[in-house]
Scaffold this motif. Structure first.
Motif, PDB file in Angstrom:
ATOM      1  N   THR A  50       0.802  -1.219   0.000  1.00 18.99           N
ATOM      2  CA  THR A  50       0.000   0.000   0.000  1.00 18.99           C
ATOM      3  C   THR A  50       0.839   1.275   0.000  1.00 18.99           C
ATOM      4  OG1 THR A  50      -0.158  -0.208   2.405  1.00 18.99           O
ATOM      5  CG2 THR A  50      -1.998  -1.056   1.087  1.00 18.99           C
ATOM      6  N   ILE A  51       1.778   1.381   0.912  1.00 21.67           N
ATOM      7  CA  ILE A  51       2.507   2.632   1.124  1.00 21.67           C
ATOM      8  C   ILE A  51       3.777   2.669   0.286  1.00 21.67           C
ATOM      9  CG2 ILE A  51       3.631   4.113   2.826  1.00 21.67           C
ATOM     10  CD1 ILE A  51       1.788   2.973   4.935  1.00 21.67           C
ATOM     11  N   LEU A 111      -0.511  -0.709  -6.409  1.00 25.52           N
ATOM     12  CA  LEU A 111       0.450  -1.580  -5.741  1.00 25.52           C
ATOM     13  C   LEU A 111       1.802  -0.869  -5.704  1.00 25.52           C
ATOM     14  CD1 LEU A 111      -1.772  -3.553  -6.908  1.00 25.52           C
ATOM     15  CD2 LEU A 111       0.039  -5.265  -7.073  1.00 25.52           C
ATOM     16  N   ALA A 112       2.403  -0.791  -4.521  1.00 21.96           N
ATOM     17  CA  ALA A 112       3.734  -0.207  -4.375  1.00 21.96           C
ATOM     18  C   ALA A 112       4.769  -1.329  -4.412  1.00 21.96           C
ATOM     19  CB  ALA A 112       3.830   0.559  -3.065  1.00 21.96           C
ATOM     20  N   LEU A 113       5.706  -1.243  -5.352  1.00 22.77           N
ATOM     21  CA  LEU A 113       6.694  -2.308  -5.528  1.00 22.77           C
ATOM     22  C   LEU A 113       7.937  -2.016  -4.691  1.00 22.77           C
ATOM     23  CD1 LEU A 113       6.447  -2.955  -9.386  1.00 22.77           C
ATOM     24  CD2 LEU A 113       4.984  -3.730  -7.513  1.00 22.77           C
ATOM     25  N   VAL A 122      -3.550  -4.030  -0.805  1.00 20.05           N
ATOM     26  CA  VAL A 122      -3.361  -3.035  -1.866  1.00 20.05           C
ATOM     27  C   VAL A 122      -4.263  -1.843  -1.569  1.00 20.05           C
ATOM     28  CG1 VAL A 122      -2.785  -4.822  -3.541  1.00 20.05           C
ATOM     29  CG2 VAL A 122      -5.145  -4.011  -3.373  1.00 20.05           C
ATOM     30  N   LEU A 123      -4.032  -0.745  -2.268  1.00 21.77           N
ATOM     31  CA  LEU A 123      -4.792   0.473  -2.011  1.00 21.77           C
ATOM     32  C   LEU A 123      -5.836   0.683  -3.098  1.00 21.77           C
ATOM     33  CD1 LEU A 123      -4.849   2.884  -0.005  1.00 21.77           C
ATOM     34  CD2 LEU A 123      -3.456   4.131  -1.674  1.00 21.77           C
ATOM     35  N   PRO A 124      -7.122   0.814  -2.720  1.00 19.64           N
ATOM     36  CA  PRO A 124      -8.140   1.124  -3.731  1.00 19.64           C
ATOM     37  C   PRO A 124      -7.852   2.473  -4.386  1.00 19.64           C
ATOM     38  CG  PRO A 124      -9.161   0.384  -1.680  1.00 19.64           C
ATOM     39  CD  PRO A 124      -7.715   0.622  -1.376  1.00 19.64           C
ATOM     40  N   GLY A 125      -7.970   2.521  -5.698  1.00 15.21           N
ATOM     41  CA  GLY A 125      -7.698   3.757  -6.411  1.00 15.21           C
ATOM     42  C   GLY A 125      -8.611   4.894  -6.018  1.00 15.21           C
ATOM     43  N   ALA A 126      -9.831   4.569  -5.621  1.00 15.06           N
ATOM     44  CA  ALA A 126     -10.782   5.621  -5.230  1.00 15.06           C
ATOM     45  C   ALA A 126     -10.304   6.392  -4.015  1.00 15.06           C
ATOM     46  CB  ALA A 126     -12.150   5.008  -4.939  1.00 15.06           C
ATOM     47  N   TYR A 127      -9.432   5.779  -3.200  1.00 19.61           N
ATOM     48  CA  TYR A 127      -8.973   6.435  -1.980  1.00 19.61           C
ATOM     49  C   TYR A 127      -7.891   7.475  -2.246  1.00 19.61           C
ATOM     50  CZ  TYR A 127     -11.446   2.775   0.652  1.00 19.61           C
ATOM     51  OH  TYR A 127     -12.400   1.927   1.169  1.00 19.61           O
ATOM     52  N   PHE A 132       4.977   2.232  -8.845  1.00 17.78           N
ATOM     53  CA  PHE A 132       3.634   1.714  -8.588  1.00 17.78           C
ATOM     54  C   PHE A 132       3.094   0.955  -9.794  1.00 17.78           C
ATOM     55  CE2 PHE A 132       3.786   5.629  -5.945  1.00 17.78           C
ATOM     56  CZ  PHE A 132       3.596   5.046  -4.708  1.00 17.78           C
ATOM     57  N   LEU A 133       2.189   0.027  -9.511  1.00 16.71           N
ATOM     58  CA  LEU A 133       1.332  -0.554 -10.537  1.00 16.71           C
ATOM     59  C   LEU A 133      -0.063   0.014 -10.343  1.00 16.71           C
ATOM     60  CD1 LEU A 133       2.314  -4.356 -10.470  1.00 16.71           C
ATOM     61  CD2 LEU A 133       3.154  -2.581 -12.017  1.00 16.71           C
TER      62      LEU A 133
END
Length: 398
Positions: free
Chosen positions: A35-36, A377-379, A354-359, A328-329
């Protein structure tokens, strides 16, 4: 301006929103967090030696303009990286920041006061999705936040449709290249068009370039490079960068702002009463870090290894996942119900957070959220951990 206009448009901290969403859900597998965007590659050990060698500097209040050595190091790096000519004066056009974030926020207040536009409600333009600190800057400046949607990868805000009346009351245009989260890189022609608008309508471009050294093949064009190529000046442009991503030093909180010399000096005067200075040992470390490119090349190689693995494992399900820059992906998961639903599914069934794009986007006036169909997604983890996460995602969604 209404109270609603004064509120940041971020909808709250995206990571807190995700924590609230996933609270009480036990993942089926050992968790992997993507996420971060917190770099985890090891910075060179020699950098730590610099802090020790300069530890006496912690007993002194640093100058807000930074040390001469700091400004010279940033100036040398900018000239080499972006081909700026010898006339570039780092003493007038560079100041240190406590990471790029605080600079991006405080600069918007300075833009309002520096430009002194005679308008009831100044405007600030932001890409959407966007880094939430842009909204915080607009909020602190009491400006109306105007969202420019960027759906998908490789799509930049359309400058041709911007209303001249809106641009006349604009004080700042936030723009990231490479973009977070899409990895989009602005070409020279786009930068020049945007700079032309800034000079015509008298607003400042705040170029968030913290991912400038993390790219797949071609170094991204920078805003200072484009401005200098136009007429040899840096009028109306400011670049923000830091050691966080370039050198894997997010905890150091050391970055810089560089650009329009008149604004930079105005900004420094404001920061001298409103913002903390950068500790002298951190500035000394920056001098060392910006003089070394070997660790940057290695850092980029590690990220590109993970992009190659992502392309191999994820592309059969998502199509090509490559982008031009950043780490990021930005994956379209509309087939599985959108970003929020997919994030919950991946956490519950695969243990991948993973982080929702809406957020990290906001609803447009028309009612749609340009990040709703995506996850980010943070790689930042190791290659092995990343490969494990990619395989879990495919198994869960296939």
């Amino acid at each position: 301006m209404s109270n609603n206009q004064k509120k940041p448009i971020s909808g709250g901290n995206p990571f807190q929103r995700l924590r609230d969403q996933l609270e009480g859900i036990e993942p089926a597998l050992e968790p992997i967090t993507m996420t971060i965007g917190e770099p985890k590659h090891e910075p060179p050990s020699l950098f730590m030696d610099v802090l020790v060698e300069n530890k006496a500097g912690f007993r002194k209040y640093p100058p807000i303009h930074g040390t001469p050595e700091f400004r010279a190091a940033i100036g040398s790096w900018l000239k080499a990286r972006y081909g700026l000519d010898a006339a570039f004066d780092a003493d007038k056009s560079v100041i240190p920041l406590n990471g790029s974030r605080e600079g991006l926020v405080f600069a918007c207040v300075s833009a309002r006061d520096y430009l002194k536009k005679d308008v009831e409600t100044p405007a600030v333009l932001l890409p959407n999705p966007f880094y939430q600190s842009y909204g915080a800057g607009a909020h602190m400046a009491g400006a109306e936040e105007i969202l420019l949607p960027e759906q998908g990868t490789g799509i930049l805000p359309d400058l041709d449709v911007l209303d001249p009346a809106l641009l006349d009351r604009t004080i700042a245009f936030y723009f990231a290249s490479p973009a977070n989260p899409q990895g989009t890189v602005a070409p020279m022609t786009y930068w020049k068009q945007l700079i032309g608008l800034a000079r015509k309508h008298n607003f400042l471009i705040f170029a968030d370039e913290c991912y400038s050294e993390i790219y797949r093949e071609t170094p991204p064009t920078g805003v200072l490079e484009a401005a200098s190529a136009m007429d040899g000046t840096l009028s109306h442009v400011v670049s923000f960068n830091s050691l966080s991503k370039r050198s894997n030093l997010p905890g150091l909180r050391c970055g810089f702002a560089a650009g329009d010399p008149e604004f930079i000096q105005f900004f420094a005067n404001f920061r001298n009463i409103a913002a903390p200075q950068v500790p002298l040992p951190a500035q000394a470390l920056a001098v060392r870090a910006y003089a070394d490119e070997d660790h940057v090349v290695e850092n980029r190689r590690l990220y590109n290894e993970k992009y190659a693995a992502a392309e191999e494992i994820l592309s059969p399900l998502f199509g090509s996942v490559m982008n031009d820059g950043g780490f990021f992906l930005w994956l379209d998961v509309s087939r599985w119900g959108g970003g929020v639903a997919t994030a919950e599914k991946l956490w519950r069934e695969a243990g991948v957070k993973v982080l929702p794009g809406a957020y990290i986007a906001s609803d447009m006036p028309e009612g749609f959220n340009p990040g709703a169909d995506y996850i980010r997604l943070a790689l930042v983890d190791s290659l092995d951990t990343s490969r494990e996460a990619f395989n879990r995602i495919v198994t869960c969604l296939e």
